[in-house]
Scaffold this active site. Sequence first.
Site, short mmCIF file in Angstrom:
data_model
loop_
_atom_site.label_atom_id
_atom_site.label_comp_id
_atom_site.label_asym_id
_atom_site.label_seq_id
_atom_site.Cartn_x
_atom_site.Cartn_y
_atom_site.Cartn_z
CG HIS A 146 6.48 -32.90 -25.18
ND1 HIS A 146 6.81 -34.22 -25.41
CD2 HIS A 146 7.40 -32.16 -25.87
CE1 HIS A 146 7.89 -34.28 -26.16
NE2 HIS A 146 8.26 -33.05 -26.46
CD1 TRP B 141 -3.16 -4.31 -5.07
CD2 TRP B 141 -2.34 -5.70 -3.52
NE1 TRP B 141 -3.06 -5.55 -5.64
CE2 TRP B 141 -2.56 -6.43 -4.71
CE3 TRP B 141 -1.84 -6.38 -2.42
CZ2 TRP B 141 -2.28 -7.78 -4.83
CZ3 TRP B 141 -1.56 -7.74 -2.54
CH2 TRP B 141 -1.78 -8.42 -3.74
CE LYS C 215 5.56 0.35 -12.86
NZ LYS C 215 5.53 -0.49 -14.07
CG ASN D 259 3.41 -0.61 2.62
OD1 ASN D 259 2.82 -1.56 2.12
ND2 ASN D 259 4.61 -0.24 2.21
N GLY D 260 2.40 -3.11 4.64
CA GLY D 260 3.14 -4.34 4.98
C GLY D 260 2.19 -5.41 5.46
NE ARG E 290 4.04 1.99 -1.87
CZ ARG E 290 5.29 1.57 -1.86
NH1 ARG E 290 6.14 2.09 -2.71
NH2 ARG E 290 5.69 0.65 -1.04
CB CYS F 166 -0.85 -0.01 1.25
SG CYS F 166 -1.73 -1.56 1.46
CD GLU G 40 7.18 -8.86 -20.24
OE1 GLU G 40 7.15 -9.67 -19.30
OE2 GLU G 40 6.82 -7.68 -20.11
CD GLU H 101 1.08 -6.85 -16.34
OE1 GLU H 101 2.11 -6.66 -17.01
OE2 GLU H 101 1.05 -6.74 -15.11
CE LYS I 244 3.56 -6.19 -19.56
NZ LYS I 244 4.82 -6.46 -18.95
O1 M6R Z 1 9.50 -3.89 -9.52
P1 M6R Z 1 9.79 -5.29 -10.00
O2 M6R Z 1 10.44 -5.32 -11.32
O3 M6R Z 1 10.55 -6.08 -8.99
O4 M6R Z 1 8.36 -5.96 -10.14
C1 M6R Z 1 8.22 -7.30 -10.49
C2 M6R Z 1 6.84 -7.60 -10.97
O5 M6R Z 1 5.91 -7.35 -9.96
C3 M6R Z 1 6.46 -6.79 -12.22
O6 M6R Z 1 7.37 -6.98 -13.24
C4 M6R Z 1 5.06 -7.17 -12.71
O7 M6R Z 1 5.07 -8.48 -13.19
C5 M6R Z 1 4.60 -6.17 -13.78
N1 M6R Z 1 3.26 -5.72 -13.51
C6 M6R Z 1 4.61 -6.73 -15.13
O8 M6R Z 1 4.11 -5.85 -16.09
#
Ligand code: M6R
Length: 614
Positions: free
Chosen positions: A510, A77, A609, A103-104, A27, A2, A487, A494, A491
């Site tokens: 397989h 969050w 993020k 936060n935590g 966050r 958060c 990747e 998400e 994308k």
């Molecule tokens: O800040 P970080 O690179 O350590 O974050 C890792 C992941 O949480 C981050 O890459 C996440 O998968 C992204 N939302 C991907 O777009």
Amino acid sequence: MCGIVGYVGNKPVLDILLDGLEQLEYRGYDSSGIAVQCKDKINVYKAVGKLKALREELASHAYEISKSTVGIGHIRWATHGAPTVVNAHPHTCNCGKLVLVHNGIIENYKELKAKLEAEGCVFKSQTDTETVAHLVAQKYALTHDLTKAVALAVKEIEGAFALEIMHNDEPNKLVITKRNAPLVIGVAPDEYYAASDIPAFIKHTNKAIYLSDDQIATLTADSLEIIDKNGCKVEPKIELLPWEPVALSKMGYKHFMLKEIHEQPDVIRNILSDKLKSPEENVILDEVKLTKETLRNLNRIQVIACGTSLHAAMIGKYIIEDLCGIPVDVEASSEYIYRKTVTDAHTLVIGVSQSGETADTLTAIKQSKARGSHILIITNRPDSAMAREADSLLSVNAGIEVSVAATKSYIAQLTSFYLLALYMAEIKGTYPVSELTNFKHEMLMLPQKIEQILSNMENIRECARKYSATRDFIYIARGINYPTALEGALKLKEISYINATGYPAGELKHGPIAMLDESMPVLSILMKGAVYEKLLSNSEEAKARNARMIALTNSQDKKLDELFDYIIRVPDVAEYLSPIIAIVPLQLIAYYIAEFLGKDVDQPRNLAKSVTVE
Ligand code: M6R
């Protein structure tokens, strides 16, 4: 994961808190709240949903808050308890006099809660945080001193926390503390800020104090006192932040994600301008302290990361093993930290993280540091907790990335891995100099090639439109582009919530091939090189099961027209650099599909993020 913000000073606090929370929205954004000192009592306001909802809630209270100059705020969050008003922070004790944001995660909250309930505390929420409010209030009843009460309470808490606390009997004061979660104090004349991250206050001051774990700071408008966990006074170290107040603007783009995709050519140029002056010169990595001696003593490299950063690390493995001949293991941080990993002084451990504060990666780094490994951090945040653990630092300089879906930071991480591999190969002498020169020459051409893709996006947009109604999506590739498939799929899932998966194409037969029929799009990342023909055969196998075939390719081969229903062509590029080119159309496909589906591109549901919980 958060965001928290606090202020004590002489300015009206409301806008400071709301602006601060807006900067921390990356966050979390499922609910928010503030607590402000109003005359003789602390008022709490909360709302469910994005910050906009809190602003609306506060509109009718503006008058009663207008004179307040002390307060705390939180953007959530959810981890414990659904996003509801009751679970939103700030949380209060039984009598409502003590108010806090957190936060935590409090790991022993169940035990604490049972004990506190038995002693008469009445819980209103399902959160772990509320236990801290009751616990500190209990200690306050004994000490009548907020700082001492906090010091006693945190001794009983296990887990990660950044806390900001106010008490009605000690008005105009904030007490803050942290363990394994970020918390930084902004310092200005007659005022202090306290926040999870610098953007929350950078427009007010560029002077900051990074609080260490278990330190407690007591802040009033004109005083700051920090003590350590033994109660000893700590001399505050004020740092000048290398930050400009940046206006986070979309610059005319509909979403930050699209803007950030378009920034990628300049991100690469910017990195190379500092670190790779010309193909004939050696790579310059000033903050990487890997000497010939250190490299000679290395048995292997372990790279740890999460999400998109993990995919960048997987490509890093290919390139480092190829250029430097050092074995590289790549592992998700969340797996790495819960097993007996073999790490020692002969292992280089590389942590990769955009934010530099991902909890799993940070823990993994601390574990391997304790075992004597050299720690190299690749991050977009040289001021982050992870960077502070580093023996060597590779700052990727992508600039602030706002969209939750990582794009330009991924390209910057890839570029950094290529530079690191070149740097080590140059020191170790493991690769012919002429080939390294060619490699560097090709790297310098990457920005123009990405610009070519970005100036001709209609075909990509059309492809996205055509496949936007699908429920599932498969990406296949081989070799160095297998992580590109992962990747691309990440994308898409998400931001559009479509079930997308990346496979090494040779694995299709397989098992996954059983899913293929005329409804399934299969996107083949078909870049010229060692595995091109193999991947072509795998694509034929998918076509034979009636899948809807899409190619992303740098080949002009005519026979692709028969095999594929849709072809996206990208500029020619050497195989080892092709992941940087191939990912751009995949980012755009994900973006446009999410856009067509009307999704919240920059702030997708359930995500944040920075993931600061394990
Ligand atoms: O800040 P970080 O690179 O350590 O974050 C890792 C992941 O949480 C981050 O890459 C996440 O998968 C992204 N939302 C991907 O777009």
